[in-house]
Design a protein around this motif. Structure first.
Motif, PDB file in Angstrom:
ATOM      1  N   ILE A   1     -10.356  -3.565   1.478  1.00 21.64           N
ATOM      2  CA  ILE A   1      -9.011  -3.986   1.875  1.00 21.64           C
ATOM      3  C   ILE A   1      -8.960  -3.862   3.389  1.00 21.64           C
ATOM      4  CG2 ILE A   1      -6.542  -3.467   1.778  1.00 21.64           C
ATOM      5  CD1 ILE A   1      -6.883  -2.390  -0.991  1.00 21.64           C
TER       6      ILE A   1
ATOM      7  N   THR B   1       1.539  -4.096   4.127  1.00 19.54           N
ATOM      8  CA  THR B   1       0.584  -4.307   5.215  1.00 19.54           C
ATOM      9  C   THR B   1      -0.097  -5.653   5.016  1.00 19.54           C
ATOM     10  OG1 THR B   1       0.128  -1.932   5.038  1.00 19.54           O
ATOM     11  CG2 THR B   1      -1.317  -3.210   6.467  1.00 19.54           C
TER      12      THR B   1
ATOM     13  N   MET C   1      -3.031   1.668  -7.983  1.00 21.45           N
ATOM     14  CA  MET C   1      -2.944   1.545  -6.527  1.00 21.45           C
ATOM     15  C   MET C   1      -3.928   0.501  -6.040  1.00 21.45           C
ATOM     16  SD  MET C   1      -2.827   4.849  -4.082  1.00 21.45           S
ATOM     17  CE  MET C   1      -2.353   6.105  -5.253  1.00 21.45           C
TER      18      MET C   1
ATOM     19  N   LEU D   1       0.860  -1.185   0.000  1.00 15.84           N
ATOM     20  CA  LEU D   1       0.000   0.000   0.000  1.00 15.84           C
ATOM     21  C   LEU D   1       0.898   1.237   0.000  1.00 15.84           C
ATOM     22  CD1 LEU D   1      -2.612  -1.265   2.651  1.00 15.84           C
ATOM     23  CD2 LEU D   1      -2.668  -1.487   0.153  1.00 15.84           C
TER      24      LEU D   1
ATOM     25  N   GLU E   1       7.176  -0.140  -1.399  1.00 17.38           N
ATOM     26  CA  GLU E   1       6.190   0.865  -1.820  1.00 17.38           C
ATOM     27  C   GLU E   1       6.780   1.844  -2.841  1.00 17.38           C
ATOM     28  OE1 GLU E   1       7.270   0.313   1.218  1.00 17.38           O
ATOM     29  OE2 GLU E   1       7.612   2.151   2.368  1.00 17.38           O
TER      30      GLU E   1
ATOM     31  N   ALA F   1      -6.567  -0.061  -3.843  1.00 14.91           N
ATOM     32  CA  ALA F   1      -7.475   0.770  -3.045  1.00 14.91           C
ATOM     33  C   ALA F   1      -8.912   0.410  -3.390  1.00 14.91           C
ATOM     34  CB  ALA F   1      -7.230   2.249  -3.340  1.00 14.91           C
TER      35      ALA F   1
END
Ligand SMILES: [Zn+2]
Length: 452
Positions: free
Chosen positions: A32, A18, A371, A13, A350, A373
């Protein structure tokens, strides 16, 4: 109940890796989080890392017109095997080149039929194509590509300074970036005339670092004056990246791209491998490669793209100087960054996700991509960052199994690629049953007015 849950993995992320679960429905990420409810299907990602699907902003699949060199069917499979879910195809070496709306339409139709990944298209900025740019923008191109030196293809002539300046001014009006191949025509042409029968060495000497620096400098000046967004493709040296970083600090809207081959190989590899490792700008001496890495680690490189540029085997054989210049490495980008970046230099995961997915989506205004998300397309690549493998010709999904990366050993392997919720590559095999879609930049002004 959703369609799919990816369980047990670590997601890269924006804030860092994570441990989460990702639920997917109708091709989009729904949720998520640490504790996501059940789905019809599950992917077990224990021990693995999930990146957003790679967005390769610079490659040449040569379709239509030169599919004997590659083609979007084979090219997109190779991209998927390397973790890619979206690419932007350059206006050459398809033929006729994409320098007007008609050729954009033709390519879009061809790629919709052939590609297994999503795709966007670059328009061409060549002498005479400035009046065509508005219509190409209407068709949804991500930007316009120009060469400051000979492109190697007579049907895609280089942009002289006046063409480049006019094109930058037009692109500024259209709110699209111009991408330049930055090598000085005057310097490379003059140095090429000094060749004296030394093959590889002659070629390297004909395209020195100063040819790149001079062209970057000029492009930055023209873009700043025109008020245009500039994207410098395949910067091969740390000094080139540093020039871009200085200009950006002064307010120029510019992004820097480099390619995995400038981070992995040196000019010694050109001597060793011959034409398979021939490209322009050429591979550089070891010290330049280290300097490029330093700039990348310092955060001055925005995007890493493959510049996959294959040809038929015959054009890579025989005399080095007349061989095609282009490296076919679309499948290896993520493994290069995991091996030499993450393992070799402590580059955070990242940051790799930003270079390969987030920055490309942001720079080229692609909605719902880049991304991991909720609400975004479920484009992701699942990797084993610790798995070591040696790349063999049989592993390559591209049309011709010619790449300088074969017989190279990497630490960091792609296990599965998911495009809009569908697994399109898994454990060495292409599994896609549906095709890719055309994507275009969103117009932030238009979406702003629409939301008012
Ligand atoms: Zn290229």
């Amino acid at each position: 109940m959703t369609d799919l849950i990816v369980r047990g993995g670590v997601a890269v992320l924006p804030d860092g890796p994570t441990r989460v679960e990702i639920s997917i429905a109708d091709g989009r990420i729904v949720e998520i989080g640490p504790d996501v409810r059940g789905a019809r299907d599950e992917i077990d990602a224990r021990g693995l890392v999930m990146f957003p699907g790679l967005i390769d902003v610079h490659l040449h699949f040569n379709e239509p017109g030169r599919t004997e060199w590659e083609g979007a069917a084979t090219g997109s499979r190779a991209l998927a095997a390397g973790g890619g879910t979206l690419f932007f195809d350059m206006p050459l070496n398809s033929t006729p080149c994409c320098v007007n709306a008609r050729e954009i339409d033709r390519k879009r139709t061809a790629l919709e039929a052939a590609s297994i990944t999503d795709f966007g298209l670059w328009g061409g900025l060549v002498p005479g194509s400035v009046p065509e740019m508005a219509e190409m923008a209407d068709r949804g191109v991500v930007g316009f590509k120009a060469f400051m030196c000979d492109s190697g293809l007579p049907e895609f002539p280089r942009a002289d300074d006046a063409t480049l300046y006019d094109g930058l001014r037009e692109a500024a009006k259209l709110r699209l970036p111009v991408a330049v191949h930055a090598e000085s025509e005057a310097l490379t042409r003059a140095f090429a005339q000094r060749m004296r029968g030394r093959g590889v060495r002659d070629f390297l000497d004909s395209r020195p670092v100063i040819a790149e620096l001079e062209a970057i400098h000029r492009a930055l000046l023209l873009a700043a004056e025109a008020g245009a967004a500039l994207h410098i493709v395949h910067i091969s040296t740390g000094r080139g990246v540093a020039l871009v970083a200085e200009a950006r600090a002064k307010g120029v809207d510019v992004s820097a791209e480099t390619c995995p081959h400038y981070l992995w190989f040196t000019e010694e590899d050109v001597e060793r491998l011959g034409a398979i490792a021939k490209c322009a700008p050429p591979l550089r001496p070891k010290d330049d490669v280290q300097a490029l890495w330093r700039e990348l680690v310092a955060g001055h490189v925005d995007i890493v793209a493959s510049d996959h540029s294959p040809t038929i085997p015959e054009r890579k054989a025989g005399d080095f100087l007349s061989a095609w210049g282009g490296i076919a490495g679309v499948q290896s980008t993520l493994s290069v960054l995991l091996d030499r970046g993450y393992h070799g230099r402590g580059l955070p995961l990242e940051r790799i996700a930003a270079l390969l997915a987030a920055a490309p989506a942001q720079r080229f205004r692609i909605a719902r991509k880049g991304m991991l998300a909720p609400g975004n397309d479920a484009d992701l690549v699942i990797v084993d960052p610790e798995q070591t493998f040696t790349l063999h010709e049989d592993d390559l999904k591209q049309r011709h199994k010619i790449s300088p990366y074969t017989r190279q050993t990497f630490r960091g392997a792609v296990r599965r690629t998911v495009r809009r919720g569908e697994t399109i590559f898994m454990d060495g095999h292409i599994t896609a049953s549906t095709g890719g879609r055309f994507v275009k930049p969103f117009d932030s002004l238009r979406s702003l007015t629409a939301s008012l």
